[in-house]
Design a protein around this motif. Sequence first.
Motif, PDB file in Angstrom:
ATOM      1  N   UNK A  80      30.977  30.002  -4.254  1.00 38.13           N
ATOM      2  CA  UNK A  80      31.457  28.535  -4.403  1.00 38.13           C
ATOM      3  C   UNK A  80      32.769  28.548  -5.281  1.00 38.13           C
ATOM      4  N   UNK A  81      32.733  29.268  -6.343  1.00 39.59           N
ATOM      5  CA  UNK A  81      33.946  29.408  -7.401  1.00 39.59           C
ATOM      6  C   UNK A  81      35.098  29.958  -6.612  1.00 39.59           C
ATOM      7  N   UNK A  82      34.944  30.886  -5.734  1.00 37.34           N
ATOM      8  CA  UNK A  82      35.906  31.745  -5.036  1.00 37.34           C
ATOM      9  C   UNK A  82      36.701  30.350  -3.972  1.00 37.34           C
ATOM     10  N   UNK A  83      35.703  29.836  -3.156  1.00 39.17           N
ATOM     11  CA  UNK A  83      36.116  29.024  -2.394  1.00 39.17           C
ATOM     12  C   UNK A  83      37.002  27.834  -2.956  1.00 39.17           C
ATOM     13  N   UNK A  84      36.487  27.511  -3.972  1.00 39.21           N
ATOM     14  CA  UNK A  84      37.108  26.354  -4.672  1.00 39.21           C
ATOM     15  C   UNK A  84      38.442  26.794  -5.135  1.00 39.21           C
ATOM     16  N   UNK A  85      38.477  28.103  -5.642  1.00 34.21           N
ATOM     17  CA  UNK A  85      39.935  28.421  -6.166  1.00 34.21           C
ATOM     18  C   UNK A  85      40.955  28.656  -5.083  1.00 34.21           C
ATOM     19  N   UNK A  86      40.462  29.265  -3.909  1.00 28.10           N
ATOM     20  CA  UNK A  86      41.484  29.492  -2.999  1.00 28.10           C
ATOM     21  C   UNK A  86      41.804  28.151  -2.349  1.00 28.10           C
ATOM     22  N   UNK A  87      40.825  26.933  -2.280  1.00 34.89           N
ATOM     23  CA  UNK A  87      41.309  25.751  -1.719  1.00 34.89           C
ATOM     24  C   UNK A  87      42.350  25.029  -2.838  1.00 34.89           C
ATOM     25  N   UNK A  88      42.155  25.233  -4.086  1.00 32.11           N
ATOM     26  CA  UNK A  88      43.123  24.750  -5.227  1.00 32.11           C
ATOM     27  C   UNK A  88      44.344  25.376  -4.995  1.00 32.11           C
ATOM     28  N   UNK A  89      44.513  26.708  -4.693  1.00 28.21           N
ATOM     29  CA  UNK A  89      45.711  27.509  -4.515  1.00 28.21           C
ATOM     30  C   UNK A  89      46.534  26.950  -3.361  1.00 28.21           C
ATOM     31  N   UNK A  90      45.768  26.924  -2.081  1.00 23.10           N
ATOM     32  CA  UNK A  90      46.269  26.237  -0.964  1.00 23.10           C
ATOM     33  C   UNK A  90      46.998  24.768  -1.154  1.00 23.10           C
ATOM     34  N   UNK A  91      46.314  23.822  -1.860  1.00 26.46           N
ATOM     35  CA  UNK A  91      46.578  22.759  -2.083  1.00 26.46           C
ATOM     36  C   UNK A  91      47.884  22.524  -3.062  1.00 26.46           C
ATOM     37  N   UNK A  92      48.045  23.510  -3.825  1.00 28.27           N
ATOM     38  CA  UNK A  92      49.348  23.882  -4.581  1.00 28.27           C
ATOM     39  C   UNK A  92      50.407  24.119  -3.968  1.00 28.27           C
ATOM     40  N   UNK A  93      50.062  24.978  -2.770  1.00 28.75           N
ATOM     41  CA  UNK A  93      51.340  25.679  -2.013  1.00 28.75           C
ATOM     42  C   UNK A  93      51.790  24.332  -1.059  1.00 28.75           C
ATOM     43  N   UNK A  95      51.787  21.111  -2.003  1.00 28.42           N
ATOM     44  CA  UNK A  95      52.113  19.954  -2.650  1.00 28.42           C
ATOM     45  C   UNK A  95      53.587  19.963  -2.997  1.00 28.42           C
ATOM     46  N   UNK A  96      54.391  18.919  -2.741  1.00 28.60           N
ATOM     47  CA  UNK A  96      55.890  18.977  -3.088  1.00 28.60           C
ATOM     48  C   UNK A  96      55.904  18.567  -4.448  1.00 28.60           C
ATOM     49  N   UNK A  97      56.792  19.290  -5.495  1.00 27.25           N
ATOM     50  CA  UNK A  97      57.019  19.080  -6.691  1.00 27.25           C
ATOM     51  C   UNK A  97      57.967  17.861  -6.873  1.00 27.25           C
ATOM     52  N   UNK A  98      58.670  17.309  -5.808  1.00 27.85           N
ATOM     53  CA  UNK A  98      59.491  16.284  -5.826  1.00 27.85           C
ATOM     54  C   UNK A  98      58.909  15.035  -5.584  1.00 27.85           C
ATOM     55  N   UNK A  99      58.298  15.000  -4.688  1.00 24.72           N
ATOM     56  CA  UNK A  99      57.425  13.743  -4.068  1.00 24.72           C
ATOM     57  C   UNK A  99      56.312  13.586  -4.360  1.00 24.72           C
ATOM     58  N   UNK A 100      55.706  14.459  -4.677  1.00 22.67           N
ATOM     59  CA  UNK A 100      54.179  14.746  -4.995  1.00 22.67           C
ATOM     60  C   UNK A 100      53.256  14.617  -3.771  1.00 22.67           C
ATOM     61  N   UNK A 101      53.681  14.657  -2.508  1.00 22.98           N
ATOM     62  CA  UNK A 101      52.804  14.459  -1.276  1.00 22.98           C
ATOM     63  C   UNK A 101      52.354  15.665  -1.056  1.00 22.98           C
ATOM     64  N   UNK A 102      51.273  15.763  -0.520  1.00 17.98           N
ATOM     65  CA  UNK A 102      50.277  17.044  -0.093  1.00 17.98           C
ATOM     66  C   UNK A 102      50.614  17.138   1.361  1.00 17.98           C
ATOM     67  N   UNK A 103      51.443  17.997   1.666  1.00 15.33           N
ATOM     68  CA  UNK A 103      51.773  18.242   3.295  1.00 15.33           C
ATOM     69  C   UNK A 103      50.778  19.026   4.049  1.00 15.33           C
ATOM     70  N   UNK A 104      50.971  18.874   5.462  1.00 16.56           N
ATOM     71  CA  UNK A 104      49.688  19.668   6.095  1.00 16.56           C
ATOM     72  C   UNK A 104      50.255  20.967   6.554  1.00 16.56           C
TER      73      UNK A 104
END
Length: 125
Positions: A80-93, A95-104
């Motif tokens: 479960x920790x690996x799955x959560x870590x991968x999900x956080x990494x993909x969410x960071x990839x 997320x736009x640093x300028x507008x803050x939106x999480x894109x698909x």
Amino acid sequence: MARRIADLWDPKGERHDVPTYPWGLAPDGLATRDQLVAMGLRPRGGAVAQVMWFSRLSPEPRFARLYEIAKATPPKPRTPGQIASLAAAMRARRTCPECGEVKPYCLSTSLGVCTPCADGFTTAA
């Protein structure tokens, strides 16, 4: 030197230090890493042979390592920790640093921001 398939036939490993077969002529029971992954398996142990072929991209023959299918096993399940870590990494990839939106989609590394921000079409947040 002429390119000949006969130069790639070395099942005893005398010329290439490892048993070598031309593309498509490897014995049954051996597979490349990609073929094992397609079967839902991972190689265990070292490569036992290789397959070689000629390509227009290189003057030297290309090769792929072969592994025994009988020794391959299914991959270990992720924790479960690996799955959560991968999900956080993909969410960071995504997320736009300028507008803050999480894109698909993952943001372009050359732009560093989402496409609307790069084009200047964003509205004030």
